[in-house]
Design a protein around this motif. Structure first.
Motif, mmCIF file in Angstrom:
data_model
loop_
_atom_site.group_PDB
_atom_site.id
_atom_site.type_symbol
_atom_site.label_atom_id
_atom_site.label_comp_id
_atom_site.label_asym_id
_atom_site.label_seq_id
_atom_site.Cartn_x
_atom_site.Cartn_y
_atom_site.Cartn_z
ATOM 1 N N ARG A 170 0.813 -1.214 0.000
ATOM 2 C CA ARG A 170 0.000 0.000 0.000
ATOM 3 C C ARG A 170 0.847 1.265 0.000
ATOM 4 N NH1 ARG A 170 -2.036 1.087 4.286
ATOM 5 N NH2 ARG A 170 -1.016 -0.398 5.682
ATOM 6 N N LYS A 171 2.032 1.172 0.583
ATOM 7 C CA LYS A 171 2.868 2.365 0.741
ATOM 8 C C LYS A 171 4.289 2.068 0.269
ATOM 9 C CE LYS A 171 4.094 5.814 4.260
ATOM 10 N NZ LYS A 171 3.893 6.214 5.685
ATOM 11 N N LEU A 172 4.773 2.910 -0.666
ATOM 12 C CA LEU A 172 6.125 2.740 -1.201
ATOM 13 C C LEU A 172 6.890 4.049 -1.078
ATOM 14 C CD1 LEU A 172 8.260 1.043 -2.655
ATOM 15 C CD2 LEU A 172 7.219 1.738 -4.832
ATOM 16 N N GLU A 173 7.996 4.010 -0.341
ATOM 17 C CA GLU A 173 8.865 5.173 -0.141
ATOM 18 C C GLU A 173 10.176 4.921 -0.900
ATOM 19 O OE1 GLU A 173 8.642 7.957 1.863
ATOM 20 O OE2 GLU A 173 7.009 7.581 3.282
ATOM 21 N N VAL A 174 10.416 5.705 -1.963
ATOM 22 C CA VAL A 174 11.657 5.571 -2.732
ATOM 23 C C VAL A 174 12.246 6.956 -3.010
ATOM 24 C CG1 VAL A 174 11.252 3.314 -3.771
ATOM 25 C CG2 VAL A 174 10.259 5.352 -4.832
ATOM 26 N N SER A 175 12.135 7.856 -2.060
ATOM 27 C CA SER A 175 12.656 9.213 -2.248
ATOM 28 C C SER A 175 14.185 9.223 -2.190
ATOM 29 C CB SER A 175 12.086 10.142 -1.170
ATOM 30 O OG SER A 175 12.440 9.688 0.126
#
Length: 245
Positions: free
Chosen positions: A67-72
């Motif tokens: 549901r949540k993807l952090e690729v900053s």
């Protein structure tokens, strides 16, 4: 630390299928691709790969529950097609600090469940009418860079949903707390009542002892009086005998 090594450490006491959240921030990717994350992470809902040197998401495995993807803070410039196929339930995507410069690069993000998209510090944000263009391109997106089309900020409650328990848990906890408080109050009242009763009983006992002592004293006085009268009668009888003689 490398991504694979970090993930191995995360799996020391559990299997990939048991992991719901995986954070490998600042763990370097050897070739700029996703490493160590496989389809065995079938229950994964949150994945964070911030500042790991990613240049592509092409090797991202199928994660149907993500549901949540952090690729900053990576070097991703495109190739977002994999997300639509492999992460159909994605609702939050953070691409801030990447090399995305063209609006056309965002076209593959037409995911029906995607509600929040962050593109801070990406080249595309400098384009004229950037926000309006993204909302037109991705109409399902509600929040772009933390704000909706009317510049209303994302409610804090949205960020807390993942940590909150199932509906009703909080009410049940409150009810339990109230029951415990009521129980404490009842227990205290009962103890106080018992204490008062004990004091009353002690008072009654003292009064009974005093009554017994008074009765004993009255009895002793009566005995003394009776003995005095007897001695007087005896003396009178002796006097009568002397007169007769």
């Amino acid at each position: 630390m490398e991504m694979k090594k970090r993930i191995s450490l995360e799996l020391r006491n559990r299997s990939p299928a048991e992991v719901r959240e995986l954070v490998v921030d600042s763990c370097r990717s050897a070739d700029g691709e996703v490493e160590g994350v496989t389809e065995e992470f079938s229950a994964l809902e949150v994945l964070s790969m911030v500042n790991v040197g990613l240049g592509s998401l092409a090797k991202l495995p199928a994660l149907p529950k993500l549901r949540k993807l952090e690729v900053s803070d990576n070097s991703i410039s495109g190739g977002l097609d994999a997300l639509a196929e492999k992460c159909p339930n994605l609702s939050y995507l953070n691409l801030s600090g990447n090399h995305i410069k063209e609006l056309s690069s965002l076209q593959p993000l037409n995911l029906k469940n995607l509600k929040s998209l962050d593109l801070y510090s990406c080249g595309v944000t400098a384009a004229d009418g950037y926000r309006d263009a993204v909302f037109r391109l991705l109409p399902q997106v509600v929040y772009l860079d933390g704000f909706d089309p009317d510049d209303n900020e994302v409610p804090e409650s949205n960020d807390e949903d993942d940590e909150a328990g199932p509906p009703g848990d909080e009410d049940e906890d409150e009810d339990e707390d109230e029951d415990e408080e009521d129980g404490s109050e009842v227990g205290l009242s009962y103890l106080m009542k018992e204490g008062i009763q004990d004091e009353e009983d002690d008072g009654d006992y003292v009064e009974e002892e005093e009554d017994d002592e008074e009765e004993e004293e009255d009895g002793e006085d009566d005995d003394a009086l009776a003995q005095g009268e007897k001695r007087k009668r005896d003396a009178d009888d002796e006097g009568d005998d002397d007169d007769d003689e």
